[in-house]
Design a protein around this motif. Structure first.
Motif, mmCIF file in Angstrom:
data_model
loop_
_atom_site.group_PDB
_atom_site.id
_atom_site.type_symbol
_atom_site.label_atom_id
_atom_site.label_comp_id
_atom_site.label_asym_id
_atom_site.label_seq_id
_atom_site.Cartn_x
_atom_site.Cartn_y
_atom_site.Cartn_z
ATOM 1 N N CYS A 110 0.897 -1.517 0.121
ATOM 2 C CA CYS A 110 -0.037 -0.094 0.379
ATOM 3 C C CYS A 110 0.854 1.292 0.182
ATOM 4 O O CYS A 110 2.141 1.346 0.952
ATOM 5 C CB CYS A 110 -0.339 -0.351 0.950
ATOM 6 S SG CYS A 110 -1.990 1.775 1.506
ATOM 7 N N SER A 112 0.295 4.283 0.519
ATOM 8 C CA SER A 112 -0.277 5.027 2.046
ATOM 9 C C SER A 112 0.745 4.596 3.419
ATOM 10 O O SER A 112 1.202 5.208 4.215
ATOM 11 C CB SER A 112 -1.631 5.013 2.231
ATOM 12 O OG SER A 112 -1.654 6.414 3.428
ATOM 13 N N CYS A 113 0.120 3.519 3.968
ATOM 14 C CA CYS A 113 0.660 2.571 5.056
ATOM 15 C C CYS A 113 1.757 1.515 4.353
ATOM 16 O O CYS A 113 1.830 1.337 5.517
ATOM 17 C CB CYS A 113 -0.425 2.269 5.695
ATOM 18 S SG CYS A 113 -1.672 0.648 4.848
ATOM 19 N N CYS A 131 -4.472 0.450 0.065
ATOM 20 C CA CYS A 131 -5.395 -0.778 1.196
ATOM 21 C C CYS A 131 -6.425 0.066 0.984
ATOM 22 O O CYS A 131 -7.005 1.111 1.390
ATOM 23 C CB CYS A 131 -4.190 -1.159 2.083
ATOM 24 S SG CYS A 131 -4.748 -0.384 3.734
ATOM 25 N N CYS A 134 -6.884 2.028 3.801
ATOM 26 C CA CYS A 134 -6.606 3.581 3.955
ATOM 27 C C CYS A 134 -7.808 4.347 2.612
ATOM 28 O O CYS A 134 -7.448 4.980 3.232
ATOM 29 C CB CYS A 134 -5.135 3.639 3.104
ATOM 30 S SG CYS A 134 -3.866 2.883 4.199
HETATM 31 ZN ZN LIG Z 1 -2.915 1.382 3.445
#
Ligand SMILES: [Zn+2]
Length: 142
Positions: A110, A112-113, A131, A134
């Motif tokens: 992902c 983002s995370c 994901c 997120c």
């Molecule tokens: Zn994520």
């Protein structure tokens, strides 16, 4: 084309002692959560599916197919069949491990995370894989 009746008959037949011991091994010895009975879903999300029939075990790769941006269907792809008479637990385990490796290769990080996720739980945000958690977070923010 196997009929529904034939399916029911096959499922009703007890597994051979060899297959039953393989099934128990997979259920207890793999470092993943296992769900199911005659069909084992190994891993969460499923990394590999093993279908036990009266004299053989089939190993399937849980491949997902997108229908809509949020709806997917599971289209498992057969990776091979191990026969209870001519095959061995080692062969089955090797096939299971290969399938898990193949499945993990389809996972993406992902953006983002950073969590590695199965393709079916990834969406995209500005062309980057993100994901589901997120994306949900985003929806709450905006
Ligand atoms: Zn994520």
């Amino acid at each position: 084309m196997p009929s529904k009746l034939l399916d029911a008959l096959l499922l009703a037949m007890p597994l051979s002692p060899t297959l039953e011991s393989w099934r128990q091994y997979l259920k207890s010895q793999l470092p993943y959560p296992v769900q199911g009975a005659q069909t084992l879903f190994i891993g969460d999300p499923a990394l590999v599916i093993v279908v036990f029939q009266h004299d053989k075990a089939e190993v399937l790769l849980p491949a997902m197919e997108w229908r809509h941006h949020d709806i997917h269907t599971v289209k498992p792809r057969s990776q091979g069949v191990i026969d209870a008479c001519s095959g061995s637990l080692e062969q089955l385990l090797a096939l299971v491990e290969d399938t898990i490796a193949l499945r993990l290769k389809s996972f993406h990080e992902c953006s983002s995370c950073g969590k590695r996720c199965a393709p079916e739980v990834l969406g995209s945000l500005k062309g980057e894989p993100v994901c589901r958690d997120c994306i949900k977070g985003r929806r709450v923010l905006f």
